[in-house]
Design an enzyme around this catalytic site. Structure first.
Site, PDB file in Angstrom:
ATOM      1  N   GLU A 267       0.835  -1.213   0.000  1.00  0.00           N
ATOM      2  CA  GLU A 267       0.000   0.000   0.000  1.00  0.00           C
ATOM      3  C   GLU A 267       0.863   1.253   0.000  1.00  0.00           C
ATOM      4  OE1 GLU A 267      -3.148  -0.041   2.933  1.00  0.00           O
ATOM      5  OE2 GLU A 267      -3.404  -2.206   2.785  1.00  0.00           O
TER       6      GLU A 267
HETATM    7  C1  GLA Z   1      -5.405   0.537   5.421  1.00  0.00           C
HETATM    8  C2  GLA Z   1      -6.139  -0.611   4.766  1.00  0.00           C
HETATM    9  C3  GLA Z   1      -6.551  -0.306   3.361  1.00  0.00           C
HETATM   10  C4  GLA Z   1      -7.073   1.090   3.201  1.00  0.00           C
HETATM   11  C5  GLA Z   1      -6.060   2.056   3.729  1.00  0.00           C
HETATM   12  C6  GLA Z   1      -6.426   3.504   3.564  1.00  0.00           C
HETATM   13  O1  GLA Z   1      -4.092   0.599   5.137  1.00  0.00           O
HETATM   14  O2  GLA Z   1      -5.402  -1.786   4.753  1.00  0.00           O
HETATM   15  O3  GLA Z   1      -7.519  -1.216   2.967  1.00  0.00           O
HETATM   16  O4  GLA Z   1      -8.301   1.200   3.867  1.00  0.00           O
HETATM   17  O5  GLA Z   1      -5.913   1.800   5.109  1.00  0.00           O
HETATM   18  O6  GLA Z   1      -7.629   3.737   3.010  1.00  0.00           O
END
Ligand code: GLA
Length: 351
Positions: A267
């Site tokens: 992410e």
């Molecule tokens: C976390 C979750 C994601 C997303 C992000 C920000 O990291 O794992 O699914 O929701 O927050 O939106």
């Protein structure tokens, strides 16, 4: 024409190359298989959105639509319509589909958080959810985040208090925790899916994230020691342009590799920030710094055998969970390439 071709071969840079093309050209030199992005099916009616993501990336994750709250809004009724759209988008464009996620402590439906359930009820609910979801995507998902964000943010880094923590014993009466229950159910449902644990503030095993990072490593190692099936870890990496712990990220990925696990950077976004804060002054220099950091992290993934996926949370500043004006992603609000795109392509094409 010939001259142009020769030049592009010499410099290793081709104007038309995309991340996924460039990665496929170096597939013999790195174990990294994917350059991915989270997408949101709500924007699929925007041709720019669809084309940029499918041209550049070879893996997608649904931003929200495969989460518990989306898939099982009502107890016992599964609705895969939105999650399916992302899986179908992946299939149509020859991209891998990464599942996210089956078990998380927040954004759960109220029937789950507010219901009057016993520990064994929760075991049944969790097993049913994980089994149904993995079954539905059998053969379609390359990996699933089975559990997301279980570990607390400060010492002693125990499990966060949440609904799932009401699980105190599994179906066989063995004292355990919800993480074991979820991973065991997942392996049983789809023996071929790669099962991941995903968390934030755990990417580097050095510096400010060392405590939580060590806690996650120890948790995962103890899962392996007691035979709980897990194939990899997701390092979220919602960090900033001033992030300076790349060596610690490499060391961390290597220690998971030594356990025989894969690592996905899941992410990543680089919010415009000064060294320790969020008082962003966006400038050419800041964009350059961001581009260089994206490239450095991509190179770290390519260089580290355990790292098989390099993925950002979204790809365009037009659609990010972060505030407007923080410019976190490789493409700008109009889908133009920011410096990050060129820097990442330089790393890939020069590899
Ligand atoms: C976390 C979750 C994601 C997303 C992000 C920000 O990291 O794992 O699914 O929701 O927050 O939106």
């Amino acid at each position: 024409m010939k001259l142009l071709l020769a030049t592009s071969i010499l410099t290793g840079v081709s104007g038309s190359e995309t991340f996924r093309d460039a990665l496929s050209n170096i597939s013999g030199k790195t174990t990294t298989k994917y350059v991915g992005a989270a997408v949101n099916e709500g924007f699929f009616d925007d041709a720019h959105y669809k084309e940029t993501s499918s041209d550049y990336y070879n893996l997608v994750t649904a931003e929200n639509s495969c989460k518990f709250s989306a898939v099982q809004k009502t107890q016992g009724t599964f609705d895969f319509a939105s999650c399916d759209q992302v899986a179908q988008f992946a299939e149509d464009n020859d991209m891998a589909f990464r599942g996210h996620n089956t078990c998380w402590g927040v954004y759960n439906p109220s029937w789950l958080d507010n219901g009057n359930f016993t520990s064994s009820d929760f075991v049944g609910i969790l097993e049913n959810h994980v089994t149904t979801v993995l079954d539905h995507y059998q053969g379609k998902a390359v990996a699933w985040d089975i559990v997301n964000e279980a570990i607390s943010d400060s010492a002693p880094y125990d499990f966060k208090a949440n609904t799932w923590n009401n699980i105190t014993a599994d179906a066989d009466g063995i004292n355990t925790n919800y993480i074991d229950v979820a991973f065991r159910a997942a392996r049983k449902a789809d023996p071929n899916a790669k099962l991941f644990y995903n968390d934030y503030n755990v990417a580097s095993s050095q510096g400010w994230s060392q405590g939580k990072s060590d806690a996650m490593y120890n948790m995962v190692k103890s899962m392996l020691d007691r035979g709980v099936p897990i194939d990899g870890v997701g390092l979220q990496m919602h960090v900033g342009t001033g992030y300076d712990l790349v060596d610690g990220v490499i060391a961390n990925m290597e220690r998971y590799g030594a356990l025989g696990l894969e690592v996905h950077i899941t992410e990543l976004d680089l919010v415009c920030s000064q060294k320790n804060g969020y008082d962003c002054v966006w400038s050419d220099d800041m964009e350059q710094q961001q581009g260089e950091l994206y490239a450095t992290l991509l190179k770290a993934c390519l260089d580290t055998d355990a790292c098989t996926n390099f993925e950002t949370w979204g790809f365009t500043d037009a659609h990010s969970w972060l505030e407007d004006g923080t410019h976190p992603l490789p493409f700008d609000e109009n889908y133009n390439q920011k410096k990050a795109v060129g820097s990442m392509l330089d790393i890939l094409t020069g590899y």
